[in-house]
Design an enzyme around this catalytic site. Structure first.
Site, PDB file in Angstrom:
ATOM      1  N   ALA A 188      12.290  28.175   8.186  1.00 14.95           N
ATOM      2  CA  ALA A 188      12.944  27.210   9.079  1.00 14.95           C
ATOM      3  C   ALA A 188      14.259  27.805   9.555  1.00 14.95           C
ATOM      4  O   ALA A 188      14.694  28.840   9.051  1.00 14.95           O
ATOM      5  CB  ALA A 188      13.215  25.902   8.335  1.00 14.95           C
ATOM      6  N   LYS A 189      14.884  27.188  10.502  1.00 16.14           N
ATOM      7  CA  LYS A 189      16.232  27.575  10.933  1.00 16.14           C
ATOM      8  C   LYS A 189      16.811  26.404  11.696  1.00 16.14           C
ATOM      9  O   LYS A 189      16.073  25.584  12.259  1.00 16.14           O
ATOM     10  CB  LYS A 189      16.178  28.797  11.845  1.00 16.14           C
ATOM     11  CG  LYS A 189      17.460  29.595  11.864  1.00 16.14           C
ATOM     12  CD  LYS A 189      17.563  30.506  10.655  1.00 16.14           C
ATOM     13  CE  LYS A 189      18.791  31.352  10.659  1.00 16.14           C
ATOM     14  NZ  LYS A 189      18.759  32.340   9.570  1.00 16.14           N
TER      15      LYS A 189
END
Ligand code: NAD
Length: 433
Positions: free
Chosen positions: A118-119
């Site tokens: 994720a980011k």
């Protein structure tokens, strides 16, 4: 028609070839073709699972309100909870964040951590905010993504422009918004926290330390030893400054450093410890008395053994690649080399050590922090470093093995090894329902 065009066509999405998300997915799909990944899994990996964009107001110190935009992209969680940093930077764009989320999926798979990718990010220039405004911005953003993160679902961490203090505010906000029965489990909702508040020994230097362990694994096979080498670095933030200091402690001569304020050079070797203190105090390397200022092109053209980009994406394009005068590019930043830059460097037989291997020490020690939080344990720095070294050595060996089996570049090998692991887990789990 390339595999990327075909896959994006089927997904009814369209990106320019200069788009960093296009470039990241192309690298993944090229490796997927090499390993023979089934098409259904190519389609899954070419799109993030969830993309959340939030717009939220924050009251400034003068009493006025400003609207900010942030996002959280969750790329894939077949291996475990989503994991990835939160960037605070004026140039945060959704496609950049999507690219970084996909890279996180690959990185966690390569190191075989029980995490997906994720980011997130907030479009903001933190230098324009007071500490009080930064805290309110962080808390309001955390509450905006509150129902999409948790210690067992999605665990943010620091990235460019964010730090341990910001992680402490995120954890505190999450814990306060949870009911009393879940409050203390909430500590593990973010990693990269201060040691006094659930952080891990060795987390601050982890990305640089992991990179050093990777170099110690790979350089002997290239007839190089850290004590005899010269290096230059772009970026002297968390990753760059720790990499610089740890290299210098091993005897490497750090000849030049460039950041957003300018570039400096000292052929005898910069005092990397003094430079770290100077950057903390002055915000950048410009004006450091222990080096002389040089222009950007001179910085890129300086002869060194290791050229280490540790700043932003896509900085080594074809023009910069032509200037480089190094034996090895060590990718400390995520996606720092464009495909054109990469092919020019490979034609000139410059080795490229890929980012998903080189900078995976950060997420690895984040995993150790999360594990300590969940087990209410505290490891000392020696234990952290020993475990980190073992993880980095394992990942480096997988990359070398894949490079040998597929007769390919180290970047493709790193993605291939990651994809093999993801494929294996999809085969075991199947696709629901
Ligand atoms: P940071 O905010 O601490 O430092 C960023 C550095 O980049 C600063 O020195 C800044 O001056 C420099 N910079 C920014 N724009 C620049 C420009 N145009 N020219 C030259 N220098 C510029 O960020 P960080 O945490 O050190 O992250 C650096 C890179 O490493 C990013 O790609 C990040 O995604 C990646 N990374 C970070 C971690 C981590 O644990 N922090 C882990 C893995 C990967």
């Amino acid at each position: 028609m390339t595999e990327t065009t075909k896959v994006f066509g089927e997904l009814q999405t369209n990106y320019s070839q200069e788009n960093v998300y296009y470039q990241t997915i192309t690298a993944i799909l090229e490796a997927a073709l090499k390993v023979g990944l089934p098409h259904r899994l190519e389609l899954i990996l070419a799109q993030p699972k969830n993309e959340l964009v939030v717009n939220f107001p924050v009251q400034m110190d003068d009493g006025d309100y400003r609207l900010f935009q942030g996002c959280r992209v969750q790329h894939n969680n077949v291996l475990g909870p989503f994991k990835g940093g939160i960037r605070f930077h004026p140039n945060v764009e959704l496609d950049h964040v999507k690219s970084l989320a996909a890279i996180m999926t690959m990185k966690c798979a390569l190191v075989q951590l029980p995490f997906g990718g994720a980011k997130g990010g907030i479009r903001v220039d933190t230098h324009q905010l007071s500490q009080n405004e930064l805290m309110h911005l962080t808390r309001r953003f955390t509450s905006s993504i509150m129902t999409n993160i948790s210690p067992v679902y999605d665990i943010p961490a620091p990235d460019v422009g964010s730090n341990a203090q910001i992680m402490a505010w995120m954890a505190d906000t999450y814990m306060n918004l949870n009911g009393p029965e879940n409050r203390f489990d909430g500590l593990g909702v973010v990693t990269g926290k201060p040691i006094e508040f659930g952080g891990s020994a060795g987390r601050e230097k982890a990305t640089g330390q992991g990179l050093l362990f990777v170099l110690e694994e790979l350089l002997p096979g290239m007839d190089m030893s850290l004590s005899d080498l010269t290096a230059s670095l772009i970026g002297y933030g968390n990753v760059g400054s720790w990499t610089g200091r740890l290299l210098a402690r091993k005897g490497t001569t750090v000849r030049a450093v460039m950041d957003h304020t300018g570039a400096i050079r000292n052929d005898e070797g910069l005092d990397t410890e003094a430079l770290a203190e100077y950057v903390t105090e002055h915000g950048g390397v410009a004006g450091f008395p222990g080096g002389k200022p040089i222009g950007e092109d001179d910085f890129y053209a300086l002869e060194v053994d290791l050229f280490i980009p540790a700043a932003m994406e896509q900085m080594i394009d074809a023009d910069k690649a032509k200037l480089l005068n190094c034996k090895v590019v060590v990718e400390a930043a995520n996606a720092p080399t464009t495909p054109d830059g990469e092919s020019l460097l490979l034609d000139r037989e410059v080795a490229i050590l890929p980012a998903i291997l080189c900078n995976s020490g950060g997420v690895t020690v984040s995993y150790f922090e999360w594990k300590q939080n969940r087990q209410a344990e505290t490891w000392d720095e020696y234990t952290v470093d020993q475990n980190l070294r073992a993880r980095m050595a394992g990942a480096a060996a997988r990359v070398q093995d894949a490079a040998h089996r597929y007769d390919c570049s180290l970047r493709m090998a790193a993605y291939a090894a990651a994809i093999e692991h993801i494929w294996h887990v999809y085969e075991i789990r199947g696709i629901f329902p």
